[in-house]
Structures are given as C-alpha cells and as structure tokens.
Design a protein around this motif. Structure first.
Motif: not given
Length: 198
Positions: A49-51, A163
């Motif tokens: 999941y990217r959020h 990141k």
C-alpha cells in the motif's frame, strides 16, 4: 459474509482470502476513517500500500502489514536493498501498524536466506515477496482466530531508511534492478572511500 479490507494492489492473497469465503474489498487510494467505518471489515490487511494511513484510522481499527524485512531491521523504504548494503538480517514480517513507520507489534516473521543465483536486487525482491505471501497464507488460521502473540519491537535495535536515501545513489548502481550483491558491496566501499577522502 465476513469482510476483509485489503489495502494495496491485487495479489494472490486476494484470491486466497476470497477462497476462504471472505468478501475482500481491495482499496488502493488514500483511506479515510469514514470509508473504513462504512466498510466495517472484520480484518484489514496492508501489503504494498502506497499511502500513509492516518492516526485516526489506526486508532479505530487493527491493521496488519506485510513487510519484506526482518524487523526491526530495515524499517521504511527499500528494505531489500538496505539489507544487502548494510549486511543486516534478511527476512519478512507480519506486524500491526501503529503511528510509526514499521514499528508496530510483530506477530509472525521469518529469516530468509539466498542462493548465489538469487543475488540480484530483482530476484531477491521477488523471493522476499513470495516468502511474505507464503508466511501470510501459512499463518492465516492463527490470524483468523487470534492465536498469536504480539511482540513489541525493540526500537533501540534495527534500522530505518527513507526513500530519498536510495534515490541519492540509485544512479550509481551499475545494472539498476539487476545489480548484484557483490556490486552493491563494491559501491559501498567506493562511497566510504570517497567520504573518507573529503
């Protein structure tokens, strides 16, 4: 029918849960408290999941996360790369989400070893994904009936990466996703040497 809210892209785990006679709601957009309350899931699983999940959602619902590192090592982004670069324990973990980044209680984890033929970033990443999915499938009956122990992470140990940390050196990787562990270690030595010269 019982519901599972599945946060992230469709994987074999969605099919696995559907076959277990759950209604699986796949959700990839940002999640609000109103949405999760409306769905009212029996279980919520986050994988890829990217959020960032907001605190009000976390406080209101238990959410399990699948992470491809051996927590508390390599919390945060790009755990596969940093486990190679920093030569830290490698593995996969299922844990509860809290307000930190991969700092919640662990319920299942497994160390993973790699053959010489599995030493590129892409191949090792694929193996870790397969291992965490298998761990979830093997552990599901315990998750479903709550027969597990929550282990609080010792956050004085381990590591955490953002990141942007990998983004700064990504262009230096000789073969991008096909870069091998040996090439990553060579790059590390070069970077350490350059920093010591300055």
């Amino acid at each position: 029918m019982r519901k599972i809210l599945y946060l992230g892209p469709h994987t074999q785990l969605v099919d696995f849960l559907n076959n277990r006679e759950f209604e699986v709601v796949v959700h990839q957009e940002k999640l609000t408290l109103e949405e999760i309350n409306q769905i009212n899931p029996d279980f919520t699983v986050s994988y890829g999941y990217r959020h960032i999940i907001k605190k009000d959602v976390i406080d209101a619902h238990d959410i399990l996360n699948l992470h491809i590192s051996y927590l508390p090592w390599n919390r945060g982004a790009d755990p596969n790369f940093w486990s190679i670069y920093d030569e830290t324990p490698r593995g996969v973990t299922i844990h509860f989400i809290d307000s930190g980044i991969d700092t919640g209680d662990i319920i299942f984890q497994k160390e993973v070893s790699f053959e010489k033929s599995e030493n590129s970033l892409s191949i090792s990443y694929d193996k870790l994904k397969k291992e965490v999915e298998n761990l979830f499938i093997e552990s599901w009956s315990n998750i479903e009936d709550g027969s597990y122990t929550r282990i609080c992470q010792n956050l004085n140990h381990g590591s955490h990466n953002y990141k942007r940390k990998l983004q700064k050196i990504w262009h230096l990787l000789p073969n991008q996703w096909n870069t091998t562990e040996e090439e990553i270690q060579c790059l590390k030595k070069e970077l350490i040497l350059k920093s010591s010269i300055k």
